[in-house]
Motif scaffolding. Structure first.
Motif, PDB file in Angstrom:
ATOM      1  N   TRP A 127       0.445  -0.631   0.460  1.00 30.12           N
ATOM      2  CA  TRP A 127      -0.196   0.191   0.143  1.00 30.12           C
ATOM      3  C   TRP A 127       0.624   1.233   0.285  1.00 30.12           C
ATOM      4  O   TRP A 127       0.223   2.442  -0.184  1.00 30.12           O
ATOM      5  CB  TRP A 127      -0.843  -0.157   1.393  1.00 30.12           C
TER       6      TRP A 127
ATOM      7  N   THR B  60       0.372   4.054  -2.731  1.00 29.90           N
ATOM      8  CA  THR B  60      -0.988   5.204  -2.287  1.00 29.90           C
ATOM      9  C   THR B  60      -0.810   6.173  -1.799  1.00 29.90           C
ATOM     10  O   THR B  60      -0.210   6.748  -1.160  1.00 29.90           O
ATOM     11  CB  THR B  60      -2.591   3.811  -1.574  1.00 29.90           C
TER      12      THR B  60
ATOM     13  N   GLU C 204      -5.428   7.935   1.672  1.00 24.12           N
ATOM     14  CA  GLU C 204      -7.089   7.851   1.651  1.00 24.12           C
ATOM     15  C   GLU C 204      -7.902   7.068   0.659  1.00 24.12           C
ATOM     16  O   GLU C 204      -7.482   6.695  -0.148  1.00 24.12           O
ATOM     17  CB  GLU C 204      -7.184   9.395   1.719  1.00 24.12           C
ATOM     18  N   ASN C 205      -9.016   7.004   0.710  1.00 24.49           N
ATOM     19  CA  ASN C 205      -9.734   6.423   0.258  1.00 24.49           C
ATOM     20  C   ASN C 205     -10.597   7.180  -0.412  1.00 24.49           C
ATOM     21  O   ASN C 205     -11.042   9.092  -0.699  1.00 24.49           O
ATOM     22  CB  ASN C 205     -11.466   5.767   1.854  1.00 24.49           C
ATOM     23  N   THR C 206     -10.401   6.625  -1.815  1.00 24.19           N
ATOM     24  CA  THR C 206     -11.378   7.284  -3.271  1.00 24.19           C
ATOM     25  C   THR C 206     -12.439   7.097  -3.494  1.00 24.19           C
ATOM     26  O   THR C 206     -12.557   5.472  -3.680  1.00 24.19           O
ATOM     27  CB  THR C 206     -10.283   7.771  -4.207  1.00 24.19           C
ATOM     28  N   ARG C 207     -14.197   7.399  -3.836  1.00 28.07           N
ATOM     29  CA  ARG C 207     -14.663   6.484  -4.702  1.00 28.07           C
ATOM     30  C   ARG C 207     -14.684   6.557  -6.151  1.00 28.07           C
ATOM     31  O   ARG C 207     -15.002   7.741  -6.068  1.00 28.07           O
ATOM     32  CB  ARG C 207     -16.131   7.073  -4.179  1.00 28.07           C
TER      33      ARG C 207
ATOM     34  N   ILE D  52     -13.762   1.652  -4.231  1.00 26.52           N
ATOM     35  CA  ILE D  52     -13.845   2.265  -3.083  1.00 26.52           C
ATOM     36  C   ILE D  52     -12.346   2.143  -2.459  1.00 26.52           C
ATOM     37  O   ILE D  52     -12.150   1.210  -2.761  1.00 26.52           O
ATOM     38  CB  ILE D  52     -14.706   2.680  -1.717  1.00 26.52           C
ATOM     39  N   GLY D  53     -11.199   2.878  -3.082  1.00 33.30           N
ATOM     40  CA  GLY D  53     -10.440   1.986  -2.060  1.00 33.30           C
ATOM     41  C   GLY D  53      -8.537   3.395  -2.392  1.00 33.30           C
ATOM     42  O   GLY D  53     -10.021   4.446  -2.013  1.00 33.30           O
ATOM     43  N   GLU D  54      -7.730   3.094  -2.634  1.00 37.33           N
ATOM     44  CA  GLU D  54      -7.073   4.246  -2.830  1.00 37.33           C
ATOM     45  C   GLU D  54      -6.286   4.759  -3.777  1.00 37.33           C
ATOM     46  O   GLU D  54      -5.131   3.329  -4.614  1.00 37.33           O
ATOM     47  CB  GLU D  54      -5.874   3.959  -1.804  1.00 37.33           C
TER      48      GLU D  54
ATOM     49  N   GLU E 275     -10.317  -1.588  -2.567  1.00 38.39           N
ATOM     50  CA  GLU E 275     -10.689  -2.207  -0.751  1.00 38.39           C
ATOM     51  C   GLU E 275     -12.550  -2.931  -1.007  1.00 38.39           C
ATOM     52  O   GLU E 275     -12.466  -4.221  -0.719  1.00 38.39           O
ATOM     53  CB  GLU E 275     -10.572  -1.339  -0.122  1.00 38.39           C
TER      54      GLU E 275
ATOM     55  N   ARG F  66      -8.491  -3.656   6.517  1.00 43.25           N
ATOM     56  CA  ARG F  66      -8.619  -2.159   6.275  1.00 43.25           C
ATOM     57  C   ARG F  66      -9.521  -1.203   7.661  1.00 43.25           C
ATOM     58  O   ARG F  66      -9.624  -0.141   6.538  1.00 43.25           O
ATOM     59  CB  ARG F  66      -7.862  -1.706   4.790  1.00 43.25           C
ATOM     60  N   ASP F  67     -10.236  -2.470   7.286  1.00 43.57           N
ATOM     61  CA  ASP F  67     -11.764  -1.527   7.922  1.00 43.57           C
ATOM     62  C   ASP F  67     -11.774  -0.457   8.932  1.00 43.57           C
ATOM     63  O   ASP F  67     -11.217  -1.404   9.676  1.00 43.57           O
ATOM     64  CB  ASP F  67     -13.256  -2.605   7.621  1.00 43.57           C
TER      65      ASP F  67
END
Length: 122
Positions: A27, A30, A33-36, A91-93, A106, A121-122
Motif C-alpha cells: 500500500w 497509494t 485515503e479512500n476515494t470513490r 472504493i479504495g486508495e 478495497e 482495512r475497515d
C-alpha cells in the motif's frame, strides 16, 4: 570461486525481490485515503499477483487493482461479474502520484452488491 559468485548473485537477487514486490503490491505507493470512483468496465485481466480492471470514468481510463483470485472469490467478486460494459463503483486508495490513474480497490460495488476485498482495512 564460480560457485561462490553464483551464490552471492542469488543472495543479492533474493534480497532485492521482496523490496520490489512490496513497492508495487503493498500500500506504500497509494495516497493513504479512500476515494470513490464509478465507471464502466472496458477491460479485465484476472490472475496473480492481482486482477486488473480498466474502468472508464467520465472518459478517463483508470486501472483498478482488484484482489488475488482467492481474495476475489472470498469477497464474491466472480469473473462473471467483472465483464465489459458493467457499471462498477470502486472504493479504495489511488496512487500518490496523481499522474498515475491507478486505484487499489478495497471494496467494489456491482449491481448494488458490495464486495469487500480487504475487510482487515475497515
Amino acid at each position: 570461486m564460480r560457485l561462490a559468485r553464483t551464490l552471492l548473485a542469488a543472495a543479492v537477487l533474493a534480497a532485492a525481490m521482496p523490496a520490489a514486490a512490496t513497492a508495487h503490491h503493498g500500500w506504500r505507493w497509494t495516497e493513504g485515503e479512500n476515494t470513490r470512483l464509478t465507471g464502466t468496465i472496458t477491460a479485465v485481466k484476472l490472475g496473480n499477483p492481482h486482477g486488473e480492471v480498466t474502468l472508464d470514468v467520465a472518459g478517463t481510463a483508470w486501472l483498478v487493482e482488484v484482489g488475488q483470485p482467492w481474495r476475489n472469490d472470498r469477497a464474491g467478486l466472480t469473473p462473471e461479474k467483472l465483464v465489459e460494459g458493467v457499471e462498477m463503483t470502486v472504493i479504495g486508495e489511488t496512487a500518490a502520484d496523481a499522474d498515475r490513474k491507478v486505484i487499489k480497490a478495497e471494496r467494489v460495488i456491482i449491481d448494488g452488491t458490495e464486495h469487500v476485498l480487504y475487510p482487515e482495512r475497515d
